[in-house]
Design a protein around this motif. Structure first.
Motif, PDB file in Angstrom:
ATOM      1  N   GLY A  21     -21.009  72.540  -2.860  1.00  0.00           N
ATOM      2  CA  GLY A  21     -21.140  72.558  -1.400  1.00  0.00           C
ATOM      3  C   GLY A  21     -20.392  71.422  -0.724  1.00  0.00           C
ATOM      4  O   GLY A  21     -20.719  71.037   0.393  1.00  0.00           O
ATOM      5  N   LEU A  22     -19.366  70.901  -1.388  1.00  0.00           N
ATOM      6  CA  LEU A  22     -18.608  69.770  -0.864  1.00  0.00           C
ATOM      7  C   LEU A  22     -17.142  70.147  -0.697  1.00  0.00           C
ATOM      8  O   LEU A  22     -16.678  71.136  -1.257  1.00  0.00           O
ATOM      9  N   ASP A  23     -16.420  69.344   0.085  1.00  0.00           N
ATOM     10  CA  ASP A  23     -14.979  69.493   0.251  1.00  0.00           C
ATOM     11  C   ASP A  23     -14.296  68.405  -0.555  1.00  0.00           C
ATOM     12  O   ASP A  23     -14.698  67.235  -0.494  1.00  0.00           O
ATOM     13  N   LEU A  24     -13.247  68.753  -1.283  1.00  0.00           N
ATOM     14  CA  LEU A  24     -12.460  67.780  -2.028  1.00  0.00           C
ATOM     15  C   LEU A  24     -11.453  67.168  -1.059  1.00  0.00           C
ATOM     16  O   LEU A  24     -10.518  67.825  -0.630  1.00  0.00           O
ATOM     17  N   GLU A  25     -11.664  65.917  -0.706  1.00  0.00           N
ATOM     18  CA  GLU A  25     -10.818  65.245   0.276  1.00  0.00           C
ATOM     19  C   GLU A  25      -9.601  64.587  -0.356  1.00  0.00           C
ATOM     20  O   GLU A  25      -8.512  64.646   0.185  1.00  0.00           O
ATOM     21  N   ILE A  41     -12.703  61.688  -3.889  1.00  0.00           N
ATOM     22  CA  ILE A  41     -13.396  61.532  -2.612  1.00  0.00           C
ATOM     23  C   ILE A  41     -13.830  62.912  -2.142  1.00  0.00           C
ATOM     24  O   ILE A  41     -13.007  63.832  -2.047  1.00  0.00           O
ATOM     25  N   VAL A  42     -15.135  63.065  -1.847  1.00  0.00           N
ATOM     26  CA  VAL A  42     -15.691  64.342  -1.404  1.00  0.00           C
ATOM     27  C   VAL A  42     -16.483  64.141  -0.118  1.00  0.00           C
ATOM     28  O   VAL A  42     -16.933  63.035   0.180  1.00  0.00           O
ATOM     29  N   ASP A  43     -16.646  65.218   0.637  1.00  0.00           N
ATOM     30  CA  ASP A  43     -17.402  65.155   1.883  1.00  0.00           C
ATOM     31  C   ASP A  43     -17.929  66.547   2.193  1.00  0.00           C
ATOM     32  O   ASP A  43     -17.575  67.518   1.511  1.00  0.00           O
ATOM     33  N   ALA A  48     -21.711  63.542   2.222  1.00  0.00           N
ATOM     34  CA  ALA A  48     -21.945  63.551   0.775  1.00  0.00           C
ATOM     35  C   ALA A  48     -22.974  62.478   0.446  1.00  0.00           C
ATOM     36  O   ALA A  48     -22.714  61.300   0.618  1.00  0.00           O
ATOM     37  N   THR A  49     -24.128  62.892  -0.018  1.00  0.00           N
ATOM     38  CA  THR A  49     -25.185  61.942  -0.356  1.00  0.00           C
ATOM     39  C   THR A  49     -24.909  61.302  -1.709  1.00  0.00           C
ATOM     40  O   THR A  49     -24.096  61.802  -2.498  1.00  0.00           O
ATOM     41  N   LEU A  50     -25.597  60.223  -1.977  1.00  0.00           N
ATOM     42  CA  LEU A  50     -25.465  59.537  -3.256  1.00  0.00           C
ATOM     43  C   LEU A  50     -25.864  60.465  -4.403  1.00  0.00           C
ATOM     44  O   LEU A  50     -25.185  60.519  -5.432  1.00  0.00           O
ATOM     45  N   ASP A  51     -26.937  61.227  -4.232  1.00  0.00           N
ATOM     46  CA  ASP A  51     -27.384  62.157  -5.272  1.00  0.00           C
ATOM     47  C   ASP A  51     -26.342  63.250  -5.528  1.00  0.00           C
ATOM     48  O   ASP A  51     -26.091  63.618  -6.672  1.00  0.00           O
ATOM     49  N   ALA A  52     -25.723  63.764  -4.452  1.00  0.00           N
ATOM     50  CA  ALA A  52     -24.700  64.802  -4.611  1.00  0.00           C
ATOM     51  C   ALA A  52     -23.488  64.253  -5.357  1.00  0.00           C
ATOM     52  O   ALA A  52     -22.923  64.927  -6.221  1.00  0.00           O
ATOM     53  N   GLU A  78     -14.712  57.755 -10.712  1.00  0.00           N
ATOM     54  CA  GLU A  78     -15.470  57.344  -9.533  1.00  0.00           C
ATOM     55  C   GLU A  78     -15.500  58.516  -8.564  1.00  0.00           C
ATOM     56  O   GLU A  78     -14.450  59.007  -8.153  1.00  0.00           O
ATOM     57  N   VAL A  79     -16.687  58.977  -8.242  1.00  0.00           N
ATOM     58  CA  VAL A  79     -16.866  60.043  -7.263  1.00  0.00           C
ATOM     59  C   VAL A  79     -17.617  59.441  -6.089  1.00  0.00           C
ATOM     60  O   VAL A  79     -18.695  58.878  -6.263  1.00  0.00           O
ATOM     61  N   SER A  80     -17.029  59.532  -4.895  1.00  0.00           N
ATOM     62  CA  SER A  80     -17.680  58.925  -3.733  1.00  0.00           C
ATOM     63  C   SER A  80     -17.352  59.695  -2.459  1.00  0.00           C
ATOM     64  O   SER A  80     -16.511  60.583  -2.449  1.00  0.00           O
ATOM     65  N   SER A  81     -18.036  59.318  -1.401  1.00  0.00           N
ATOM     66  CA  SER A  81     -17.760  59.883  -0.086  1.00  0.00           C
ATOM     67  C   SER A  81     -16.737  58.983   0.603  1.00  0.00           C
ATOM     68  O   SER A  81     -16.566  57.833   0.216  1.00  0.00           O
ATOM     69  N   PRO A  82     -16.064  59.489   1.625  1.00  0.00           N
ATOM     70  CA  PRO A  82     -15.084  58.658   2.319  1.00  0.00           C
ATOM     71  C   PRO A  82     -15.794  57.535   3.067  1.00  0.00           C
ATOM     72  O   PRO A  82     -16.934  57.679   3.495  1.00  0.00           O
ATOM     73  N   GLY A  83     -15.132  56.431   3.225  1.00  0.00           N
ATOM     74  CA  GLY A  83     -15.711  55.307   3.950  1.00  0.00           C
ATOM     75  C   GLY A  83     -15.753  55.581   5.439  1.00  0.00           C
ATOM     76  O   GLY A  83     -15.149  56.539   5.935  1.00  0.00           O
TER      77      GLY A  83
END
Length: 189
Positions: A21-25, A41-43, A48-52, A78-83
């Motif tokens: 359910g995320l977008d690959l940024e 980087i996903v959103d 994008a929550t920490l658990d996701a 490293e999988v994270s959300s954008p800053g």
């Protein structure tokens, strides 16, 4: 036609990211000493929550282990959300930034503009330029073609009456304990 390792990884990982359910940024591969670092980087609309990110990291790691997409050497995943200060480059980024203050660098020597995004459509943005020195804010329209760069401004003193943008992280309330232990302080004296 040759493809880069990033392109091959995008093809491999985009279905996994979409299923979550995320977008690959963004995919970034860099060197970190003898190892390589793979940053993904996903959103999403909700953020994008920490658990996701943790769950997706496990799925990506398993997928990379069963393929040779990263080759034989060691790598750090490293999988994270954008800053908060990530650039706005896609239509969905502007849609997610409705209600936020954004700094625009305009094309054709148009200079710089700081304004709040009020609405987004297929051609551009409806903005509200803050008033200066007690003046009222002004409505402004800008086409996507006129934007060279755009980045969300971090607001520390946003007024409570203003609409809050949708937050993508659950549980971000921080409580700071400022109570001083007076018994301990007296013992030290």
């Amino acid at each position: 036609m040759s493809t880069t390792q990033s392109d091959r990884l995008r093809e491999l990982l985009e279905p996994l990211v979409g299923a979550a359910g995320l977008d690959l940024e963004e995919i970034d591969i860099s060197r970190a000493g003898r190892r390589r670092q793979l940053r993904i980087i996903v959103d999403s609309e909700e953020g994008a929550t920490l658990d996701a990110c943790a769950e997706l990291s496990r799925a990506v790691s398993a997928k990379l282990d069963e393929t040779d997409a990263m080759g034989e050497g060691e790598y750090v995943l490293e999988v994270s959300s954008p800053g908060a200060d990530r650039p706005l480059t896609e239509h969905r980024h502007y849609t997610r930034a409705v209600g936020r203050l954004v700094r625009f660098q305009l094309n054709e020597e148009g200079g710089e503009l700081v304004a709040r995004i009020r609405a987004v459509d297929g051609e551009g943005l409806d903005l509200e330029v803050p008033g200066v020195k007690g003046r009222k804010p002004k409505a402004h329209r800008i086409a996507f073609a006129d934007i060279a760069r755009a980045r969300v401004e971090i607001e520390f003193n946003r007024k409570a009456a203003e609409p809050e943008p949708a937050s993508g992280t659950a549980g971000t309330d921080i409580e700071i304990d400022t109570e001083i232990d007076t018994d301990k302080k007296e013992e030290e004296a």
